[in-house]
Design a protein around this motif. Structure first.
Motif: not given
Length: 175
Positions: A66, A69-73
């Protein structure tokens, strides 16, 4: 039943069956290569487990962690080879019998018949899967569809009964 058996198996914790040559594989590519080698002198090929339709386009060398707070690709997928269709279309020898399996969630027989035609195999064992009908269960029910238009229902019961029905149909077609 007296046959010489080669089992190409991936990701299983089961012990090797007595009297069976086991070829362990860990990817669809390895499975395909092992099967192409094994079917060369086989009278019957039974593809009792499904290969995933897709695989990740790339593999991460380690854990994807992680980041804030970024979402995964998003994962990009590529199509796996259709080994059953390939083995059916390019028989290693004349008279070779090819059996496939299909797990369906709805309109089981219609989807099974379409898959039988699309894959080009001689027999297709079709069973319904869903919330209460799962892989790994001790019992199952199925219908074995034949390229000749036959349908052999196998009532709910231990999987050994289904196996006997499949082998009876294979033996009858090889006789």
């Amino acid at each position: 039943r007296g046959a010489r058996v080669t089992l190409v198996a991936a990701n299983t914790a089961l012990a090797a069956p007595a009297g069976v040559d086991v070829v362990p594989v860990s990817s669809t590519a390895e499975l395909r290569e092992a099967l192409l080698a094994a079917v060369a002198d086989a009278d019957a090929v039974v593809m009792a487990a499904a290969v995933a339709d897709f695989r990740p386009a790339t593999y991460a060398p380690g854990k994807i962690k992680k980041k804030d707070d970024a979402e995964p690709e998003p994962l990009a997928l590529v199509r796996n080879p259709d080994i059953l269709a390939e083995l059916s279309a390019d028989r290693a020898r004349a008279g070779q019998l090819v059996v496939g399996f299909a797990a369906e969630t709805d309109d089981v027989l219609a989807h099974g018949r379409a898959k039988l035609a699309r894959k080009g195999c001689d027999l297709l064992v079709v069973n319904e899967v869903g919330e209460t009908k799962t892989f790994g269960a001790e019992s199952s029910e199925a219908v074995v569809l034949g390229a000749d238009g036959s349908e052999t229902p196998v009532p709910y019961g231990p999987k050994e009964g289904l196996a006997h029905t499949v082998w009876d149909l294979v033996a009858a077609r090889l006789a």
